[in-house]
Design a protein around this motif. Structure first.
Motif, PDB file in Angstrom:
ATOM      1  N   LYS A  17       0.842  -1.216   0.000  1.00 49.11           N
ATOM      2  CA  LYS A  17       0.000   0.000   0.000  1.00 49.11           C
ATOM      3  C   LYS A  17       0.869   1.254   0.000  1.00 49.11           C
ATOM      4  CE  LYS A  17      -4.281  -1.521   2.193  1.00 49.11           C
ATOM      5  NZ  LYS A  17      -4.939  -1.764   3.496  1.00 49.11           N
ATOM      6  N   ASN A  18       1.911   1.246   0.839  1.00 46.41           N
ATOM      7  CA  ASN A  18       2.795   2.416   0.894  1.00 46.41           C
ATOM      8  C   ASN A  18       3.495   2.632  -0.449  1.00 46.41           C
ATOM      9  OD1 ASN A  18       1.960   2.541   3.505  1.00 46.41           O
ATOM     10  ND2 ASN A  18       4.001   2.556   4.433  1.00 46.41           N
ATOM     11  N   LEU A  19       3.922   1.529  -1.080  1.00 48.06           N
ATOM     12  CA  LEU A  19       4.550   1.653  -2.406  1.00 48.06           C
ATOM     13  C   LEU A  19       3.578   2.311  -3.379  1.00 48.06           C
ATOM     14  CD1 LEU A  19       6.345  -1.798  -2.643  1.00 48.06           C
ATOM     15  CD2 LEU A  19       7.471   0.421  -2.948  1.00 48.06           C
ATOM     16  N   LYS A  20       2.339   1.854  -3.336  1.00 47.85           N
ATOM     17  CA  LYS A  20       1.289   2.397  -4.222  1.00 47.85           C
ATOM     18  C   LYS A  20       1.090   3.892  -3.970  1.00 47.85           C
ATOM     19  CE  LYS A  20      -1.405   1.005  -7.428  1.00 47.85           C
ATOM     20  NZ  LYS A  20      -1.182   2.081  -8.348  1.00 47.85           N
ATOM     21  N   ALA A  21       1.315   4.293  -2.700  1.00 46.06           N
ATOM     22  CA  ALA A  21       1.140   5.704  -2.332  1.00 46.06           C
ATOM     23  C   ALA A  21       2.427   6.518  -2.527  1.00 46.06           C
ATOM     24  CB  ALA A  21       0.663   5.798  -0.889  1.00 46.06           C
ATOM     25  N   GLY A  22       3.477   5.880  -3.060  1.00 38.62           N
ATOM     26  CA  GLY A  22       4.682   6.642  -3.396  1.00 38.62           C
ATOM     27  C   GLY A  22       5.855   6.491  -2.436  1.00 38.62           C
ATOM     28  N   ALA A  23       5.756   5.539  -1.501  1.00 34.56           N
ATOM     29  CA  ALA A  23       6.853   5.346  -0.535  1.00 34.56           C
ATOM     30  C   ALA A  23       7.999   4.537  -1.150  1.00 34.56           C
ATOM     31  CB  ALA A  23       6.330   4.625   0.700  1.00 34.56           C
ATOM     32  N   LEU A  24       9.119   4.553  -0.451  1.00 30.88           N
ATOM     33  CA  LEU A  24      10.264   3.711  -0.820  1.00 30.88           C
ATOM     34  C   LEU A  24      10.334   2.546   0.163  1.00 30.88           C
ATOM     35  CD1 LEU A  24      13.103   6.320  -1.521  1.00 30.88           C
ATOM     36  CD2 LEU A  24      11.302   5.483  -3.054  1.00 30.88           C
ATOM     37  N   ILE A  25      10.662   1.360  -0.347  1.00 34.81           N
ATOM     38  CA  ILE A  25      10.769   0.185   0.520  1.00 34.81           C
ATOM     39  C   ILE A  25      12.115  -0.501   0.292  1.00 34.81           C
ATOM     40  CG2 ILE A  25       9.769  -2.075   1.125  1.00 34.81           C
ATOM     41  CD1 ILE A  25       7.766   0.114   1.748  1.00 34.81           C
ATOM     42  N   LEU A  35      16.240  -0.955  -3.249  1.00 35.33           N
ATOM     43  CA  LEU A  35      15.429   0.151  -2.742  1.00 35.33           C
ATOM     44  C   LEU A  35      14.328   0.361  -3.777  1.00 35.33           C
ATOM     45  CD1 LEU A  35      15.037   2.344  -0.576  1.00 35.33           C
ATOM     46  CD2 LEU A  35      16.350   3.880  -2.059  1.00 35.33           C
ATOM     47  N   ALA A  36      13.092  -0.068  -3.415  1.00 30.64           N
ATOM     48  CA  ALA A  36      12.021  -0.159  -4.406  1.00 30.64           C
ATOM     49  C   ALA A  36      11.062   1.020  -4.351  1.00 30.64           C
ATOM     50  CB  ALA A  36      11.239  -1.454  -4.188  1.00 30.64           C
ATOM     51  N   ALA A  37      10.547   1.392  -5.543  1.00 32.81           N
ATOM     52  CA  ALA A  37       9.487   2.393  -5.669  1.00 32.81           C
ATOM     53  C   ALA A  37       8.590   1.972  -6.825  1.00 32.81           C
ATOM     54  CB  ALA A  37      10.088   3.769  -5.967  1.00 32.81           C
ATOM     55  N   ASP A  38       7.359   2.452  -6.805  1.00 30.23           N
ATOM     56  CA  ASP A  38       6.431   2.220  -7.914  1.00 30.23           C
ATOM     57  C   ASP A  38       7.058   2.770  -9.202  1.00 30.23           C
ATOM     58  OD1 ASP A  38       4.402   2.222  -9.757  1.00 30.23           O
ATOM     59  OD2 ASP A  38       2.928   3.235  -8.472  1.00 30.23           O
ATOM     60  N   ALA A  39       7.305   1.890 -10.160  1.00 27.39           N
ATOM     61  CA  ALA A  39       8.016   2.289 -11.384  1.00 27.39           C
ATOM     62  C   ALA A  39       7.195   3.236 -12.258  1.00 27.39           C
ATOM     63  CB  ALA A  39       8.427   1.053 -12.176  1.00 27.39           C
ATOM     64  N   ILE A 125       8.679 -11.523  -3.614  1.00 24.41           N
ATOM     65  CA  ILE A 125       7.558 -12.047  -4.413  1.00 24.41           C
ATOM     66  C   ILE A 125       6.223 -11.698  -3.756  1.00 24.41           C
ATOM     67  CG2 ILE A 125       6.388 -14.238  -5.010  1.00 24.41           C
ATOM     68  CD1 ILE A 125       8.458 -13.581  -7.053  1.00 24.41           C
ATOM     69  N   ASP A 126       6.143 -11.833  -2.416  1.00 24.38           N
ATOM     70  CA  ASP A 126       4.899 -11.510  -1.705  1.00 24.38           C
ATOM     71  C   ASP A 126       4.548 -10.030  -1.863  1.00 24.38           C
ATOM     72  OD1 ASP A 126       4.749 -14.120  -0.947  1.00 24.38           O
ATOM     73  OD2 ASP A 126       5.317 -13.799   1.156  1.00 24.38           O
ATOM     74  N   VAL A 127       5.548  -9.158  -1.719  1.00 21.10           N
ATOM     75  CA  VAL A 127       5.293  -7.717  -1.867  1.00 21.10           C
ATOM     76  C   VAL A 127       4.836  -7.433  -3.305  1.00 21.10           C
ATOM     77  CG1 VAL A 127       6.361  -5.419  -1.919  1.00 21.10           C
ATOM     78  CG2 VAL A 127       6.872  -6.992  -0.040  1.00 21.10           C
ATOM     79  N   LEU A 128       5.533  -8.027  -4.273  1.00 19.06           N
ATOM     80  CA  LEU A 128       5.163  -7.793  -5.674  1.00 19.06           C
ATOM     81  C   LEU A 128       3.746  -8.290  -5.963  1.00 19.06           C
ATOM     82  CD1 LEU A 128       8.574  -8.558  -7.401  1.00 19.06           C
ATOM     83  CD2 LEU A 128       7.204  -6.503  -7.813  1.00 19.06           C
ATOM     84  N   SER A 129       3.374  -9.468  -5.426  1.00 16.02           N
ATOM     85  CA  SER A 129       2.023  -9.993  -5.679  1.00 16.02           C
ATOM     86  C   SER A 129       0.973  -9.040  -5.129  1.00 16.02           C
ATOM     87  CB  SER A 129       1.801 -11.352  -5.018  1.00 16.02           C
ATOM     88  OG  SER A 129       2.837 -12.197  -5.355  1.00 16.02           O
ATOM     89  N   LYS A 130       1.174  -8.584  -3.898  1.00 13.80           N
ATOM     90  CA  LYS A 130       0.219  -7.642  -3.288  1.00 13.80           C
ATOM     91  C   LYS A 130       0.177  -6.341  -4.084  1.00 13.80           C
ATOM     92  CE  LYS A 130      -1.945  -9.356   0.194  1.00 13.80           C
ATOM     93  NZ  LYS A 130      -2.814 -10.240  -0.542  1.00 13.80           N
ATOM     94  N   HIS A 132       0.848  -5.896  -7.213  1.00 12.12           N
ATOM     95  CA  HIS A 132       0.104  -6.136  -8.462  1.00 12.12           C
ATOM     96  C   HIS A 132      -1.401  -6.195  -8.183  1.00 12.12           C
ATOM     97  CE1 HIS A 132       3.640  -6.500 -10.908  1.00 12.12           C
ATOM     98  NE2 HIS A 132       3.998  -7.712 -10.519  1.00 12.12           N
ATOM     99  N   GLU A 133      -1.792  -6.840  -7.071  1.00  7.09           N
ATOM    100  CA  GLU A 133      -3.220  -6.909  -6.710  1.00  7.09           C
ATOM    101  C   GLU A 133      -3.816  -5.511  -6.538  1.00  7.09           C
ATOM    102  OE1 GLU A 133      -2.971 -10.897  -4.042  1.00  7.09           O
ATOM    103  OE2 GLU A 133      -4.279  -9.307  -3.261  1.00  7.09           O
ATOM    104  N   LEU A 134      -2.985  -4.594  -6.049  1.00  5.98           N
ATOM    105  CA  LEU A 134      -3.451  -3.215  -5.838  1.00  5.98           C
ATOM    106  C   LEU A 134      -3.376  -2.384  -7.123  1.00  5.98           C
ATOM    107  CD1 LEU A 134      -1.692  -2.464  -2.400  1.00  5.98           C
ATOM    108  CD2 LEU A 134      -4.097  -3.052  -2.771  1.00  5.98           C
ATOM    109  N   GLY A 135      -3.001  -3.041  -8.220  1.00  2.00           N
ATOM    110  CA  GLY A 135      -2.982  -2.349  -9.511  1.00  2.00           C
ATOM    111  C   GLY A 135      -1.608  -1.883  -9.960  1.00  2.00           C
TER     112      GLY A 135
END
Ligand code: TXA
Ligand code: MG
Length: 320
Positions: A17-25, A35-39, A125-130, A132-135
């Motif tokens: 959810k945070n990634l979707k909202a623009g956070a870094l993980i 260090l991941a962000a919504d591409a 993989i779990d973070v990516l699946s979630k 993707h589920e969030l769009g």
């Protein structure tokens, strides 16, 4: 708290959810931590560059959770690239392919190509699946270190490296255990008639050759911009020397069959070449943590993985 050890399903959902909202993980992968962000999110991706101090024109790798998302990011995929993807994903291999409109300049550094991979670490993989589920379509993620520094191979490394620069409210670091490979993915340029290796990693040339024709490596001749290609990279603060005469107070990295020279401080004693790859970066970090001036490295002998390891050692040893 920014660092989450043993992330639960709720933690994974929060990260997505945070990634979707623009956070870094800070995200564990089998190679090194990213260090991941919504591409798709320009501001979030810009923050990656700011946090890392990375030059803006250096392209990022997009991580996806399943091959279904491949065609969102890339087009005109050669047959051999599909074979590579199906054989080695999820896993430590990045393919450089022709980008679609979806891959914007802020991810590709303005290039017409994009690097993409499916990691195999279960937390990733779990973070990516979630996500993707969030769009979400993909996560841009470079290694989670300051530009030019050693890639992190544990969640504590990420905290030590970038903790200060992250936003305590929304950014998170997820623990996923130590990176089991320990060096960055094998990068393969798939823009030509045949693939060729741009960065050596734990997927070996011989493994690649068992499924595709590999063009003679065009290392250093490729036209794509490639930050890992800078001579000085992956460097600890201590100076790294290779196969030199030991001095008192040197850190020492070698296979465990080689005894520690008198007066040296053992930083790692891997039992084989795979452990060597896994422990190299954490040994570099240990040297800096205890303020060593010099690290004496004896490169491993084992199999082809030597090439990838020696490439990292040579870059760490490069005199700035
Ligand atoms: O194992 C890995 O690949 C890790 C984990 C987090 O996935 N990521 C990683 O990212 O090492 P980074 O940004 O530290 O290194 C990626 C390298 C850079 O040298 C970059 O220049 C190159 O990949 N790269 C990315 N996209 C490219 C492209 N379109 N063409 C050529 N090189 C590219
Ligand atoms: Mg890197």
């Amino acid at each position: 708290m920014t660092l989450i050890k043993w992330p639960s399903a709720e933690n994974i959902l929060l990260a997505a959810k945070n990634l979707k909202a623009g956070a870094l993980i800070g995200l564990p992968t089998e190679t090194v931590y990213g260090l991941a962000a919504d591409a798709e999110n320009e501001n979030a991706v810009k923050r990656i560059y700011a946090v890392k101090g990375r030059p803006k024109n250096h392209p990022l790798i997009v991580h996806i959770g399943s091959i279904a998302f491949l065609e969102k990011w890339v087009k005109d995929i050669p047959e051999y690239a599909l074979i590579l993807a199906k054989t080695f994903w999820p896993g430590p291999m990045t393919l450089i392919l022709k980008k679609t409109e979806m891959a914007r300049d802020f991810v590709t550094g303005g290039q017409e190509s994009i690097g993409i991979r499916i990691p195999s670490n279960t937390v990733a993989i779990d973070v990516l699946s979630k996500f993707h589920e969030l769009g979400g379509k993909g996560l841009a993620a470079p290694s989670a270190n300051k530009f030019g520094a050693v890639s992190p191979t544990s969640s504590n490394d990420v905290e030590e490296e970038l903790g200060e620069a992250l936003n305590k409210q929304v950014d998170l670091i997820l623990d996923g255990g130590p990176s089991i490979i320990g060096i960055e993915s094998t990068i393969i340029n798939c823009l030509g008639d045949e693939p060729h290796i741009l960065r050596y990693g734990s997927i070996l040339e011989s493994e690649l050759k068992s499924v595709v024709n590999l063009e003679k490596s065009l290392k250093n001749e490729h036209k794509v911009r490639f930050s890992g290609n800078n001579n000085s990279h992956y460097s600890p603060k201590a100076s790294v020397v290779v196969n030199e005469k030991p001095l008192t107070g040197d850190g020492f990295i070698a296979l465990n069959s080689i005894p520690t020279p008198t007066g040296c401080i053992r930083l790692a004693q891997p039992r084989n070449i795979y452990e060597y790859a896994r422990e190299l970066y954490s040994a570099f970090r240990m040297a800096d943590r205890i303020n060593l001036k010099r690290i004496l490295v004896v490169p491993p002998i084992g199999n082809e993985l030597e090439v990838a390891i020696n490439e990292r050692i040579a870059k760490a040893a490069y005199k700035k």
